[in-house]
Each structure stands twice: as structure tokens, then as C-alpha cells.
Design an enzyme around this catalytic site. Structure first.
Site, short mmCIF file in Angstrom:
data_model
loop_
_atom_site.label_atom_id
_atom_site.label_comp_id
_atom_site.label_asym_id
_atom_site.label_seq_id
_atom_site.Cartn_x
_atom_site.Cartn_y
_atom_site.Cartn_z
N GLY A 264 2.49 -44.91 24.52
CA GLY A 264 2.66 -43.68 23.76
C GLY A 264 3.25 -43.85 22.37
O GLY A 264 2.93 -43.08 21.45
N GLU B 174 10.28 -44.68 20.65
CA GLU B 174 9.69 -43.95 21.77
C GLU B 174 8.95 -42.74 21.23
O GLU B 174 9.29 -42.20 20.18
CB GLU B 174 10.85 -43.57 22.72
CG GLU B 174 10.52 -42.86 24.00
CD GLU B 174 9.55 -43.54 24.95
OE1 GLU B 174 8.44 -43.84 24.51
OE2 GLU B 174 9.89 -43.69 26.13
N ASP B 175 7.91 -42.32 21.96
CA ASP B 175 7.21 -41.09 21.54
C ASP B 175 8.00 -39.86 21.94
O ASP B 175 8.23 -38.97 21.14
CB ASP B 175 5.77 -41.04 22.09
CG ASP B 175 5.70 -41.31 23.60
OD1 ASP B 175 6.73 -41.62 24.22
OD2 ASP B 175 4.59 -41.20 24.16
N ASP C 235 12.21 -37.60 27.83
CA ASP C 235 12.11 -36.46 28.74
C ASP C 235 13.31 -36.52 29.70
O ASP C 235 14.40 -36.08 29.38
CB ASP C 235 10.75 -36.60 29.43
CG ASP C 235 10.38 -35.44 30.30
OD1 ASP C 235 9.99 -34.40 29.75
OD2 ASP C 235 10.45 -35.56 31.54
N LYS D 33 12.98 -33.90 24.37
CA LYS D 33 12.85 -32.71 25.22
C LYS D 33 14.16 -32.58 26.00
O LYS D 33 14.23 -32.90 27.19
CB LYS D 33 11.68 -32.93 26.18
CG LYS D 33 10.84 -31.71 26.46
CD LYS D 33 9.86 -32.03 27.59
CE LYS D 33 8.46 -32.31 27.15
NZ LYS D 33 7.57 -32.65 28.29
N PHE E 50 4.16 -29.35 28.26
CA PHE E 50 3.49 -30.65 28.31
C PHE E 50 2.73 -30.86 27.01
O PHE E 50 1.84 -30.09 26.65
CB PHE E 50 2.58 -30.79 29.52
CG PHE E 50 2.24 -32.24 29.74
CD1 PHE E 50 3.14 -33.06 30.40
CD2 PHE E 50 1.07 -32.78 29.23
CE1 PHE E 50 2.88 -34.42 30.55
CE2 PHE E 50 0.80 -34.12 29.37
CZ PHE E 50 1.70 -34.94 30.04
N ASP F 276 -0.28 -38.71 25.81
CA ASP F 276 -1.51 -38.54 26.56
C ASP F 276 -1.35 -37.62 27.74
O ASP F 276 -0.25 -37.34 28.21
CB ASP F 276 -2.00 -39.90 27.10
CG ASP F 276 -1.18 -40.36 28.32
OD1 ASP F 276 0.05 -40.43 28.20
OD2 ASP F 276 -1.78 -40.61 29.39
#
Ligand code: IMP
Ligand code: MG
Length: 176
Positions: free
Chosen positions: A43, A98-99, A102, A125, A146, A153
Site C-alpha cells: 500500500g 505507511e499508507d 488503522d 484513522k 473504507f 486497495d
């Protein structure tokens, strides 16, 4: 806009502006230091490629790959390194890229297993956090939706969208 996209959250332009800012900040903070950016496959690839070119000081790049045995396994903290670093990072300053952060479990695992480092994530997030993790550079805080695009992805699709968007709930079944 594509029919499977609910809404664009961050446009190509907004992302580019923020990535430039992050690149400047990181270049200032690491001036005179031996910096290596470590992207978490897959990602972070798109973000890292853009961020890397906005960093004006000498810096290396490397990648790690981590297995995510589905969300159940992830939340139990079962994370496995599939591809380790190729570069020697001892005595170097590592910036994990990092993308999106979470639950924080992926990051927590890496922080426990790699020497001193900081973290740069494009997206955070925070509402979904399961473990506390310290983030040093955050591009954007995002809501509990999401998201796809710009490296993110759903079933290996959408990574090439130039923007970041909310995926329609009927595509992924309504759980993130
Ligand atoms: P964590 O271990 O729960 O923090 O998971 C972080 C990883 O989960 C990210 O690197 C992404 O690969 C994936 N992820 C979390 N949220 C999203 C999302 O909204 N869209 C796509 N991938 C996500
Ligand atoms: Mg990831």
C-alpha cells in the site's frame, strides 16, 4: 467518477500539496542524518514514490512486506514478516512509511522488532485504533470509512486511482 466510488475524500491536488509539505518537514528534521525510508508493501508504494521525490536530503529506500491473515488474525496481533529489509539499517535513521494506520497492530509489531525509528503515514484513522501507536508525521486524519486509491486497495484493486476515495459499501460488504 467511477460507479463503485461513493465519494472522493482527498483529491490528487490535495494529496500532492500535503506530500510536498511532509517532504519539506522531513528534509528539515533529518538534515545531516543518514535517513532511510522504509515502505510497507504494497500500500505504501505510491505514497513513498511521491514522498521520496519531495525529500531534498540524501536518503535511501527499502521495503518490508507483512502478512495480514485477514482482519481476525490482524486484530489478534498475528502479523508475520514476509520480506525483511535488504539494507543494513543499523546506526541509520529509519522512517517507516505507511499508507494508512488503522488498528495500529501492523505498526506496533514493526516498532517492537526494528531499532529506533519514526513513522510517516499518509492517512490516520484514529477512531479504529486498537493499540496506542505514536505517529510522527501524518498527512491527513480520515473518518472510519473504507478507502481506496493512491496505493490503497480493495482485493488488490483501485491502487492506481490518483485520488483517495470512499468505496461504495455494497462493493465491500459494509465492514472495513
Ligand atoms: P492496521 O494494522 O489495522 O493499522 O492496518 C493497517 C493496514 O490495513 C494498512 O496498511 C492497509 O493496508 C490496511 N487498511 C486499513 N484501512 C484501510 C482502508 O480504509 N482501505 C484500504 N486498506 C486499509
Ligand atoms: Mg498497508
Amino acid at each position: 467518477m467511477r460507479s463503485d466510488i461513493e465519494q472522493v475524500l482527498l483529491t490528487e491536488e490535495q494529496i500532492a500539496v500535503r506530500v510536498r509539505e511532509l517532504g519539506k518537514e522531513i528534509s528539515r528534521d533529518y538534515a545531516g542524518k543518514d535517513l532511510v525510508l522504509v515502505g510497507i508493501l504494497r500500500g505504501a508504494v505510491v505514497f513513498l514514490a511521491d514522498l521520496y521525490r519531495q525529500i531534498s536530503i540524501p536518503a535511501g529506500m527499502d521495503f518490508v512486506a507483512i502478512s495480514s491473515y485477514g482482519k481476525e488474525a490482524l486484530s489478534s496481533g498475528v502479523v508475520r514478516i514476509l520480506k525483511d529489509l535488504d539494507e543494513v539499517v543499523e546506526s541509520r535513521h529509519v522512517l517507516l512509511v505507511e499508507d494508512i494506520v488503522d488498528s495500529g497492530l501492523t505498526l506496533q509489531y514493526l516498532m517492537d522488532n526494528v531499532a529506533s525509528l519514526r513513522v510517516c503515514t499518509l492517512l490516520d484513522k484514529p477512531s479504529r485504533r486498537q493499540v496506542p501507536v505514536e505517529l510522527d508525521y501524518v498527512g491527513f486524519q480520515v473518518p472510519d470509512e473504507f478507502l481506496v486509491g493512491y496505493g490503497l486497495d480493495y482485493s488488490q484493486r483501485y491502487r492506481n486511482l490518483p485520488y483517495i476515495a470512499v468505496l461504495k459499501r455494497d462493493i465491500y460488504g459494509g465492514h472495513s
